[in-house]
Design a protein around this motif. Structure first.
Motif, PDB file in Angstrom:
ATOM      1  N   GLN A   1       0.882  -1.351   0.008  1.00  0.00           N
ATOM      2  CA  GLN A   1      -0.017  -0.083  -0.090  1.00  0.00           C
ATOM      3  C   GLN A   1       1.099   1.156   0.012  1.00  0.00           C
ATOM      4  N   THR A   2       0.542   2.297  -0.737  1.00  0.00           N
ATOM      5  CA  THR A   2       1.061   3.615  -0.768  1.00  0.00           C
ATOM      6  C   THR A   2       0.303   4.604  -0.418  1.00  0.00           C
ATOM      7  N   ALA A   3       0.929   5.663  -0.215  1.00  0.00           N
ATOM      8  CA  ALA A   3       0.308   7.086   0.226  1.00  0.00           C
ATOM      9  C   ALA A   3       0.889   8.279  -0.459  1.00  0.00           C
ATOM     10  N   PHE A   4       0.339   9.329  -0.450  1.00  0.00           N
ATOM     11  CA  PHE A   4       0.869  10.396  -1.140  1.00  0.00           C
ATOM     12  C   PHE A   4       1.381  11.939  -0.392  1.00  0.00           C
ATOM     13  N   ALA A   5       2.195  12.393  -1.011  1.00  0.00           N
ATOM     14  CA  ALA A   5       2.479  13.698  -0.260  1.00  0.00           C
ATOM     15  C   ALA A   5       3.223  14.663  -1.337  1.00  0.00           C
ATOM     16  N   TYR A   6       3.206  16.003  -0.955  1.00  0.00           N
ATOM     17  CA  TYR A   6       3.799  17.139  -1.848  1.00  0.00           C
ATOM     18  C   TYR A   6       5.299  17.255  -1.018  1.00  0.00           C
ATOM     19  N   PHE A   7       6.272  16.969  -1.560  1.00  0.00           N
ATOM     20  CA  PHE A   7       7.629  17.563  -0.821  1.00  0.00           C
ATOM     21  C   PHE A   7       8.290  18.776  -1.764  1.00  0.00           C
ATOM     22  N   TYR A   8       8.652  19.726  -0.779  1.00  0.00           N
ATOM     23  CA  TYR A   8       9.144  20.986  -1.397  1.00  0.00           C
ATOM     24  C   TYR A   8      10.623  21.060  -0.926  1.00  0.00           C
ATOM     25  N   PRO A   9      11.540  20.986  -1.646  1.00  0.00           N
ATOM     26  CA  PRO A   9      13.076  21.000  -1.286  1.00  0.00           C
ATOM     27  C   PRO A   9      13.593  22.469  -0.892  1.00  0.00           C
ATOM     28  N   PRO A  10      14.386  22.725  -0.002  1.00  0.00           N
ATOM     29  CA  PRO A  10      14.848  24.210   0.148  1.00  0.00           C
ATOM     30  C   PRO A  10      15.237  24.606  -1.029  1.00  0.00           C
ATOM     31  N   THR A  11      14.875  25.777  -1.350  1.00  0.00           N
ATOM     32  CA  THR A  11      15.000  26.589  -2.515  1.00  0.00           C
ATOM     33  C   THR A  11      15.638  28.346  -2.114  1.00  0.00           C
ATOM     34  N   SER A  12      16.651  28.478  -2.820  1.00  0.00           N
ATOM     35  CA  SER A  12      17.106  30.020  -2.666  1.00  0.00           C
ATOM     36  C   SER A  12      18.080  30.425  -3.925  1.00  0.00           C
ATOM     37  N   PRO A  13      17.858  31.558  -4.451  1.00  0.00           N
ATOM     38  CA  PRO A  13      18.972  31.980  -5.360  1.00  0.00           C
ATOM     39  C   PRO A  13      20.006  32.549  -4.919  1.00  0.00           C
ATOM     40  N   SER A  14      20.355  32.545  -3.569  1.00  0.00           N
ATOM     41  CA  SER A  14      21.454  33.215  -3.108  1.00  0.00           C
ATOM     42  C   SER A  14      22.217  32.091  -2.176  1.00  0.00           C
ATOM     43  N   TYR A  15      21.495  31.294  -1.486  1.00  0.00           N
ATOM     44  CA  TYR A  15      22.103  30.272  -0.692  1.00  0.00           C
ATOM     45  C   TYR A  15      22.188  28.814  -1.146  1.00  0.00           C
ATOM     46  N   GLN A  16      23.249  27.947  -0.466  1.00  0.00           N
ATOM     47  CA  GLN A  16      23.146  26.531  -0.442  1.00  0.00           C
ATOM     48  C   GLN A  16      23.278  26.141   0.663  1.00  0.00           C
ATOM     49  N   GLY A  17      23.176  24.929   0.988  1.00  0.00           N
ATOM     50  CA  GLY A  17      23.445  24.207   2.309  1.00  0.00           C
ATOM     51  C   GLY A  17      25.141  23.980   2.300  1.00  0.00           C
ATOM     52  N   THR A  18      25.615  23.746   3.487  1.00  0.00           N
ATOM     53  CA  THR A  18      26.912  23.476   3.763  1.00  0.00           C
ATOM     54  C   THR A  18      27.366  22.180   3.517  1.00  0.00           C
ATOM     55  N   GLN A  19      28.594  21.626   3.056  1.00  0.00           N
ATOM     56  CA  GLN A  19      29.011  20.483   2.533  1.00  0.00           C
ATOM     57  C   GLN A  19      28.366  19.511   3.514  1.00  0.00           C
ATOM     58  N   ASP A  20      27.911  18.404   3.020  1.00  0.00           N
ATOM     59  CA  ASP A  20      27.843  17.100   3.814  1.00  0.00           C
ATOM     60  C   ASP A  20      26.519  17.162   4.726  1.00  0.00           C
ATOM     61  N   GLU A  21      25.662  18.550   4.700  1.00  0.00           N
ATOM     62  CA  GLU A  21      24.781  18.617   5.675  1.00  0.00           C
ATOM     63  C   GLU A  21      23.425  18.346   4.859  1.00  0.00           C
TER      64      GLU A  21
ATOM     65  N   PHE B   1      10.256  20.711   3.078  1.00  0.00           N
ATOM     66  CA  PHE B   1       9.044  20.646   3.718  1.00  0.00           C
ATOM     67  C   PHE B   1       8.060  19.757   3.022  1.00  0.00           C
ATOM     68  N   VAL B   2       7.097  19.069   3.603  1.00  0.00           N
ATOM     69  CA  VAL B   2       6.586  18.093   3.147  1.00  0.00           C
ATOM     70  C   VAL B   2       4.975  18.048   3.619  1.00  0.00           C
ATOM     71  N   ASP B   3       4.107  17.986   2.810  1.00  0.00           N
ATOM     72  CA  ASP B   3       2.615  18.236   2.808  1.00  0.00           C
ATOM     73  C   ASP B   3       2.118  16.843   2.567  1.00  0.00           C
ATOM     74  N   VAL B   4       1.587  16.196   3.416  1.00  0.00           N
ATOM     75  CA  VAL B   4       1.072  14.582   3.637  1.00  0.00           C
ATOM     76  C   VAL B   4      -0.526  14.522   3.258  1.00  0.00           C
ATOM     77  N   ASN B   5      -0.769  13.661   2.306  1.00  0.00           N
ATOM     78  CA  ASN B   5      -2.111  13.405   2.101  1.00  0.00           C
ATOM     79  C   ASN B   5      -2.117  11.734   2.828  1.00  0.00           C
ATOM     80  N   TYR B   6      -2.205  11.669   3.994  1.00  0.00           N
ATOM     81  CA  TYR B   6      -2.293  10.231   4.583  1.00  0.00           C
ATOM     82  C   TYR B   6      -3.577   9.705   4.143  1.00  0.00           C
ATOM     83  N   GLY B   7      -3.706   8.344   4.413  1.00  0.00           N
ATOM     84  CA  GLY B   7      -4.822   7.593   4.173  1.00  0.00           C
ATOM     85  C   GLY B   7      -6.025   8.012   4.906  1.00  0.00           C
TER      86      GLY B   7
END
Length: 745
Positions: free
Chosen positions: A486-506, A540-546
């Motif tokens: 059985q599966t369920a559904f969600a909307y996943f939003y990755p971090p996004t910025s035109p100026s920043y990125q995460g530090t290495q290995d984080e 961020f993730v917005d879940v459509n649980y059963g």
């Protein structure tokens, strides 16, 4: 009794932008897109091309990034839409609520000329909002140059002329000394010069109100008591008259069902005196057919269409075929009338207009929504504009009821709520992953098969596109649940910025949202309250649980007798899936939710160890307390969701405080009748006594859901700084003064 460590918040409103600029995708050479400024195409490559390459971005810890999408910007983009209509001149009228005015809802009319500003119809001393069934909806109706609306303060119905600029509203219903009688979802009855509407009467009991369909007379200067037209069931909705005013349809249901569990569609026959002398149940009375009919509507020829989920489990469009001549020849006398009605019903037939494994309607949480319109009706056929939802996306189409065909219209919206028929056009409420909630005028070609023009009339956030380079686009994910296969559904939003990125290995921290309802749906549209997090480096993730809607009855009924189990497990499974996929940091998982989503949040924190901190917004801690204290509409909701008395105890987080092991922040409106404030106070005291970091914020003047700009801002900022201090291990870039956290500060 005052609680010294509770923050009771009272502030002045923050102003928000009123600019009206909008931009939209150019998706077809045949579709003309119009906005209040020159249209601009939006494609993913344009968003990334305006950003510096990854090597030139500033490396900073996830969650600490600077972003122009502030909480003030979010609150300014939090205008709500309460419905649309068209006046006698074909100009659009809409109902918008304004956080900058403490959530006041105002009727607004489209200007005569594009260069002019929209015009407020509602005088400043009034607000258009009904409290019927607590969630409201259907608070106004327009016919020609007349509007009838529910006034928030006293809940009375008022009539207002639209032809005069300075027309004052005139009361139609009595003053009962307070907002104890509410009205919703009304229609004009020209045959008898009256208004037919749903009425909820709380004069005898606020917990066990009486709901009926009543008539309100429109002639004369004397205010009269409304007269009951139909009564006896627990709930009513969608009273709809046929073109001649001789028949009217309605939806009704009784405890313990919610309208999406089981409901019935009835048709009543109106006598020369204006009362209902006979009636027939069109759909929903057969115990062998599990269905929940909704949205009845008459064609100009007097044919009754409606939506129901019989057989397939998906809400599809149907038509009632009846032998009307037999009905008019029968004579009815009570008490034998019930037997005669049943005999008449057996001569009727319900046929499918168009079948698809998709949802052509939605759960009846609020009154007055409109998922389809007749755009052409003549002897040969009906052309029906409709929206439906399938696999997490909405579509707009035209159904030919004779051919049984569906033609899709190509427009930018991927999420559609309501449709209103205009003069040679449709007004569509919708949004997409890069478009905020808006109302668009969609003009069709002569054959009514293609959209030739798409023009934005209203936008909840007209300025938001200037932050486009910060937008995180949702990814619809399908993840495995604890049930094998059985599966369920969600909307996943990755971090996004035109100026920043995460530090290495984080890996980024994750905020998981559990939507309310629980019979509701998360939707992958532009929501600045989500972008607030992702533009600062959160995933961020917005879940459509059963149990969520949008995927048919079978998916919706996964939650029956399992609320607090399936939703919790699915949220935990989603978070684990994202960790295993390498998208987020498993040590920095947080969860948030409001109302039923707040319950899922608290249950996940009490009964699982997946998350490290949580935020509950007007959430449920004690199921038994909720069952005893909530309003009538939802008072039996949990009978189907929970089960036995032992289940109520076992799934109430308040009974298992010893199992909580992480920090929690709670937000609560003091006028909430759906989830009373004692729920938040009880869990707060218990967690404080246990020694866990906990904070409670209470808002004066707020109900179930926060409408005031200052409270929207405060809630968002305090969640951010709470998670940053206790889980994130980073300092937020914004200048936010944190509230005191018990057992920490």
């Amino acid at each position: 009794m005052a609680l010294s460590s509770i923050a009771t918040v009272t502030r002045f409103s923050t102003s928000c932008s009123s600019s009206s600029s909008s931009h939209f995708h150019c998706i077809s050479k045949r579709l003309r897109l119009i906005a209040t400024v020159p249209a601009k195409t939006h494609h993913r490559h344009k968003m990334t091309s305006s950003s510096p390459p990854e090597s030139k971005k500033i490396a900073a810890p996830f969650g600490s990034w600077k972003s122009p999408i502030t909480a003030d910007v979010v609150s300014g983009a939090s205008k709500r839409l309460g419905g649309t209509a068209v006046d006698s001149n074909g100009r659009l009228i809409w109902l918008e609520s304004r956080p900058s005015e403490s959530g006041r809802a105002v009727l607004v009319r489209e200007p005569e000329r594009p260069e002019e500003e929209p015009v407020d119809i509602t005088p400043k001393d009034y607000a258009v909002r009904t409290l019927a069934q607590e969630y409201g909806g259907g608070a106004f109706r327009v016919s020609g140059d007349t509007a009838i609306f529910s006034n928030y303060k006293d809940q009375r119905l008022y009539k207002q002329s639209l032809s005069s600029k300075d027309s004052s509203p005139v009361p139609l219903t009595p003053d009962y000394g307070g907002p104890v009688v509410s009205y919703a979802d009304g229609v004009f009855d020209a045959r008898f010069n009256r208004f037919i509407t749903v009425r909820e009467d709380c004069r005898e009991s606020s917990i066990n109100s009486i709901t009926t369909i009543v008539t309100v007379w429109l002639d004369g200067n004397d205010i009269q008591e409304s007269e009951t037209l139909v009564g006896g069931s627990d709930f009513y909705a969608f009273p709809r008259l046929d073109p001649k005013g001789e028949r009217f349809a309605w939806i009704e249901w009784c405890h313990p069902n919610m309208p999406w569990d089981r409901s019935e569609l009835w048709v009543g026959y109106i006598s020369e005196k204006g009362d209902v002398t006979k009636r027939v149940c069109v759909s929903g009375s057969d115990p062998a057919i599990k269905e929940s009919p909704i949205e009845p509507k008459w064609s100009s020829k007097g044919e009754l269409f409606f939506i129901t989920d019989r057989k397939s489990g998906f809400w599809n469009l149907y038509k009632w075929v009846n032998n009307g001549h037999q009905l008019t020849s029968l004579s009815y006398t009570f008490p034998d009338s019930l037997t005669l009605w049943q005999q008449v019903e057996s001569t009727n037939e319900v046929i499918s207009v168009y079948s698809l494994d998709a949802e052509f309607s939605k759960p009846l949480w609020v009154f007055g929504f409109n998922s389809y319109e007749f755009i052409e009706s003549h002897e040969q056929k009906n052309l029906i504009a409709c929206s439906y939802r399938q696999n997490g996306k909405s579509y707009l189409g035209i159904v030919d009821d004779v051919q049984g065909s569906l033609s899709l219209l190509n427009i930018p919206f991927t999420d559609i709520d309501n449709i209103t028929l205009g003069i040679n056009c449709l007004y569509v409420e919708g949004a997409s992953e890069v478009h905020p909630l808006s109302v668009a005028k969609v003009t069709l070609d002569d054959q009514k098969s293609k959209a030739v023009e798409f023009k934005i009339i209203w936008s909840s956030s007209p300025d938001c596109l200037k932050y486009e380079s910060y937008f995180s686009l949702p990814e619809l994910i399908e993840f495995p649940t604890e049930v094998p296969g059985q599966t369920a559904f969600a909307y996943f939003y990755p971090p996004t910025s035109p100026s920043y990125q995460g530090t290495q290995d984080e890996k980024p921290p994750l905020l998981l949202k559990s939507h309310g309802g629980p019979t509701a749906e998360a939707r992958g549209v532009l929501n600045l309250s989500i972008q607030y997090w992702t533009s600062r480096g959160w995933a961020f993730v917005d879940v459509n649980y059963g149990g969520s809607t949008g995927y048919g009855r079978e998916y919706r009924e996964r939650l029956l007798k399992k609320w607090g189990i399936v939703d919790v497990n699915d949220c935990c499974s989603c978070a684990s899936y994202l960790v295993e996929s390498g998208k987020v940091d498993g040590k920095r998982l947080c969860i948030t939710g409001g109302s039923a989503g707040g319950y899922t949040t608290l249950a996940a924190l009490a009964f699982q160890d997946t998350f490290k901190a949580g935020a509950s917004l007007y959430g449920v801690a004690d199921l038994n307390m909720l069952r005893a204290e909530t309003h009538k509409f939802e008072s039996r909701y949990m009978d189907n969701l929970v089960g036995s008395d032992q289940d109520y105890f076992d799934r109430s987080p308040i009974n298992f405080v010893d199992k909580f092991s992480c920090p929690i922040i709670l937000f609560q409106g003091l006028e909430d009748k759906v989830v009373p404030p004692d729920q938040a106070r009880t869990i707060y005291r218990a967690l404080k006594e246990k020694g866990l970091p906990v904070a409670l914020v209470e808002y004066e003047g707020e109900q179930h859901g926060f409408r005031k700009a200052e409270n929207i801002i405060f809630t968002l900022e305090q969640q951010m700084v709470f998670f940053a201090r206790l889980v994130g291990h980073f300092k937020v870039a914004d200048d936010i003064t944190p509230i005191k956290i018990d057992n920490l500060d």
